[in-house]
Design a protein around this motif. Sequence first.
Motif, mmCIF file in Angstrom:
data_model
loop_
_atom_site.group_PDB
_atom_site.id
_atom_site.type_symbol
_atom_site.label_atom_id
_atom_site.label_comp_id
_atom_site.label_asym_id
_atom_site.label_seq_id
_atom_site.Cartn_x
_atom_site.Cartn_y
_atom_site.Cartn_z
ATOM 1 N N ASP A 168 0.825 -0.952 -0.046
ATOM 2 C CA ASP A 168 0.175 0.265 0.048
ATOM 3 C C ASP A 168 0.879 1.345 0.167
ATOM 4 O O ASP A 168 0.418 2.519 0.265
ATOM 5 C CB ASP A 168 -1.049 -0.147 1.531
ATOM 6 N N LYS A 169 1.971 1.277 -0.737
ATOM 7 C CA LYS A 169 3.217 2.263 -0.375
ATOM 8 C C LYS A 169 2.436 2.448 -2.435
ATOM 9 O O LYS A 169 2.978 2.285 -3.110
ATOM 10 C CB LYS A 169 4.092 2.312 -0.223
ATOM 11 N N THR A 170 1.559 3.620 -2.522
ATOM 12 C CA THR A 170 1.593 4.050 -4.022
ATOM 13 C C THR A 170 2.349 5.153 -4.780
ATOM 14 O O THR A 170 2.664 5.849 -3.965
ATOM 15 C CB THR A 170 0.479 4.180 -3.823
ATOM 16 N N ASN A 171 2.981 4.880 -5.264
ATOM 17 C CA ASN A 171 3.772 5.693 -5.916
ATOM 18 C C ASN A 171 5.050 6.431 -5.110
ATOM 19 O O ASN A 171 5.335 7.379 -5.376
ATOM 20 C CB ASN A 171 3.477 6.631 -6.843
ATOM 21 N N GLY A 172 5.449 5.160 -4.005
ATOM 22 C CA GLY A 172 6.780 5.816 -3.333
ATOM 23 C C GLY A 172 6.590 6.229 -2.113
ATOM 24 O O GLY A 172 6.265 7.526 -1.196
ATOM 25 N N GLU A 173 4.792 7.188 -2.034
ATOM 26 C CA GLU A 173 4.544 7.424 -1.219
ATOM 27 C C GLU A 173 4.598 7.127 0.240
ATOM 28 O O GLU A 173 3.434 6.165 0.376
ATOM 29 C CB GLU A 173 3.605 8.719 -1.019
ATOM 30 N N THR A 174 4.790 8.358 1.051
ATOM 31 C CA THR A 174 4.737 7.170 3.023
ATOM 32 C C THR A 174 3.309 7.887 2.830
ATOM 33 O O THR A 174 2.871 9.099 2.822
ATOM 34 C CB THR A 174 5.270 7.193 3.381
ATOM 35 N N LYS A 175 2.683 6.838 3.793
ATOM 36 C CA LYS A 175 0.786 7.726 4.309
ATOM 37 C C LYS A 175 1.761 8.313 5.289
ATOM 38 O O LYS A 175 2.050 7.686 6.542
ATOM 39 C CB LYS A 175 -0.027 6.332 4.526
ATOM 40 N N ASP A 176 0.767 9.362 6.040
ATOM 41 C CA ASP A 176 1.318 9.501 7.242
ATOM 42 C C ASP A 176 0.575 9.092 8.723
ATOM 43 O O ASP A 176 1.240 9.313 9.443
ATOM 44 C CB ASP A 176 0.211 11.038 7.542
ATOM 45 N N LYS A 177 -0.632 8.652 7.782
ATOM 46 C CA LYS A 177 -0.991 7.059 8.655
ATOM 47 C C LYS A 177 -1.388 6.130 8.735
ATOM 48 O O LYS A 177 -1.175 6.095 7.855
ATOM 49 C CB LYS A 177 -3.144 7.916 9.113
ATOM 50 N N VAL A 178 -1.134 5.659 10.075
ATOM 51 C CA VAL A 178 -0.774 3.330 10.214
ATOM 52 C C VAL A 178 -2.036 2.944 9.548
ATOM 53 O O VAL A 178 -3.288 3.346 10.375
ATOM 54 C CB VAL A 178 -0.794 3.279 11.520
ATOM 55 N N GLN A 179 -2.366 2.895 9.166
ATOM 56 C CA GLN A 179 -2.910 1.571 8.174
ATOM 57 C C GLN A 179 -3.736 0.519 8.886
ATOM 58 O O GLN A 179 -2.824 -0.472 8.980
ATOM 59 C CB GLN A 179 -3.529 1.435 6.756
ATOM 60 N N VAL A 180 -4.435 0.237 9.082
ATOM 61 C CA VAL A 180 -5.186 -1.144 10.177
ATOM 62 C C VAL A 180 -6.040 -1.332 9.399
ATOM 63 O O VAL A 180 -7.314 -0.898 9.110
ATOM 64 C CB VAL A 180 -5.493 -0.343 11.797
ATOM 65 N N THR A 181 -6.405 -3.048 9.569
ATOM 66 C CA THR A 181 -6.921 -3.848 8.910
ATOM 67 C C THR A 181 -7.660 -4.375 10.367
ATOM 68 O O THR A 181 -6.553 -5.637 10.618
ATOM 69 C CB THR A 181 -7.494 -4.046 8.248
ATOM 70 N N THR A 182 -8.542 -4.801 10.804
ATOM 71 C CA THR A 182 -9.375 -5.442 11.434
ATOM 72 C C THR A 182 -10.952 -6.656 11.796
ATOM 73 O O THR A 182 -11.047 -6.375 10.426
ATOM 74 C CB THR A 182 -9.822 -4.337 13.341
ATOM 75 N N THR A 183 -10.424 -7.227 12.522
ATOM 76 C CA THR A 183 -12.050 -8.584 12.456
ATOM 77 C C THR A 183 -13.154 -7.576 13.049
ATOM 78 O O THR A 183 -13.674 -7.284 12.303
ATOM 79 C CB THR A 183 -12.069 -9.478 12.290
ATOM 80 N N THR A 184 -12.970 -7.782 13.993
ATOM 81 C CA THR A 184 -14.711 -7.620 14.900
ATOM 82 C C THR A 184 -14.265 -5.977 15.746
ATOM 83 O O THR A 184 -13.065 -5.282 14.841
ATOM 84 C CB THR A 184 -14.280 -8.098 16.241
ATOM 85 N N GLY A 185 -15.767 -5.353 15.953
ATOM 86 C CA GLY A 185 -15.646 -4.139 16.097
ATOM 87 C C GLY A 185 -15.351 -4.165 17.318
ATOM 88 O O GLY A 185 -14.317 -2.551 17.744
ATOM 89 N N GLN A 186 -14.933 -5.073 18.467
ATOM 90 C CA GLN A 186 -14.421 -4.517 19.853
ATOM 91 C C GLN A 186 -12.523 -4.575 19.396
ATOM 92 O O GLN A 186 -11.971 -3.545 19.941
ATOM 93 C CB GLN A 186 -14.757 -5.885 20.822
ATOM 94 N N VAL A 187 -11.811 -5.011 18.354
ATOM 95 C CA VAL A 187 -10.953 -5.067 18.616
ATOM 96 C C VAL A 187 -10.621 -3.252 17.341
ATOM 97 O O VAL A 187 -9.880 -3.123 17.364
ATOM 98 C CB VAL A 187 -10.258 -5.964 17.927
ATOM 99 N N ALA A 188 -11.652 -3.107 16.531
ATOM 100 C CA ALA A 188 -11.461 -2.026 16.015
ATOM 101 C C ALA A 188 -11.486 -0.382 17.272
ATOM 102 O O ALA A 188 -10.782 -0.270 16.757
ATOM 103 C CB ALA A 188 -12.608 -1.368 14.798
ATOM 104 N N ASP A 189 -12.516 -0.890 17.741
ATOM 105 C CA ASP A 189 -12.730 0.173 19.106
ATOM 106 C C ASP A 189 -11.864 0.631 19.714
ATOM 107 O O ASP A 189 -11.571 1.663 19.646
ATOM 108 C CB ASP A 189 -14.061 -0.004 19.792
ATOM 109 N N ALA A 190 -10.877 -0.568 20.213
ATOM 110 C CA ALA A 190 -9.679 -0.394 21.131
ATOM 111 C C ALA A 190 -8.232 0.229 19.615
ATOM 112 O O ALA A 190 -7.331 0.833 20.498
ATOM 113 C CB ALA A 190 -8.726 -1.389 21.201
ATOM 114 N N VAL A 191 -8.432 -0.536 19.007
ATOM 115 C CA VAL A 191 -6.935 0.853 18.151
ATOM 116 C C VAL A 191 -7.197 2.125 17.972
ATOM 117 O O VAL A 191 -6.822 3.152 17.920
ATOM 118 C CB VAL A 191 -7.204 0.088 16.734
ATOM 119 N N LYS A 192 -8.953 2.663 18.002
ATOM 120 C CA LYS A 192 -9.290 3.844 17.344
ATOM 121 C C LYS A 192 -8.643 4.508 19.003
ATOM 122 O O LYS A 192 -8.400 5.727 18.457
ATOM 123 C CB LYS A 192 -10.442 3.392 17.309
#
Length: 307
Positions: free
Chosen positions: A23-47
């Motif tokens: 997910d590094k597009t055209n050599g650009e580095t994103k400012d935010k850490v890109q996170v994928t989670t499974t459940t909503g409980q885990v997502a809420d803790a990450v957020k």
Amino acid sequence: MKKRFVSIVALAAICLLAACGNDKTNGETKDKVQVTTTTGQVADAVKSVGADKVEVVSLMGPGVDPHLYQASQGDIQKLNKADIIFYSGLHLEGKMGEIFEKMDDDKPTVAVADSIPESKLLSADGSTSHDPHVWFDIQAWLYVVDSIEQELTKLSPENEKLFKENASAYKKELEEMDQYAKEQIEMIPEESRVLVTAHDAFKYFGHAYGLEVMGLQGLSTDSEYGLKDVQELVNTLVKRNIKAVFIESSISERSINAVVEGAMKQNHQVVIGGELFSDAMGDEGTDEGTYIGMFKHNVDTIVSSLK
């Protein structure tokens, strides 16, 4: 043999996507850490820990049963685009286990329940495996928050101070909810502290707050139940004069309705005490769409029905 062939082909496709899905597009580095989670409980803790320094995508929304969930092609792409993957673990997302194992070679893939000391894990009845519904014990979930903070810091060390502060604030909220739950459950007469649900998702909750828990199905909704299981639960309700049972947001009401009808045939009236959030949280943008809001909803619903 055919199923095994399909599985191998699917995993090969995953590996191919992982190779080209950086997910590094055209050599650009994103400012935010890109996170994928499974459940909503885990997502809420990450957020809660990452705040505006993370971009979180959750695969399993409201009403989704993680026990039976199967990843789509779109899900695989979301997993590939992530800098890090957080999932619950302990075989909760049983049908996705092979995917996480394959992707772990390419990026951090974290089973958050692995951070919980074994002494705090409950065993599945008649099995050597552990009950995966760990988010219903807030004292266990605190370890998950610490784990998320540490993993995010590894990827974004410049935000270490912020992550630590956010984790600390979130854990304080969790401790307050834990205390609230204890105080509210104490209002239920001791003989009425029996929680009957569609499947055995509330064992940690019962252990933490002194409730006896009964589920028609086992720990996973993948397990089957039959007329004998329904009748045994009905007989228990009648014998112990239990007046309320609960449905779950991610499971069909059919099984619990069968229990209610069975009790009526024995001239014992049982009511649906309300809907609980078990494996999935509520709609995004609502109180129940957050971990703490979901937890409070469950506590209030149980207490109002059993008190």
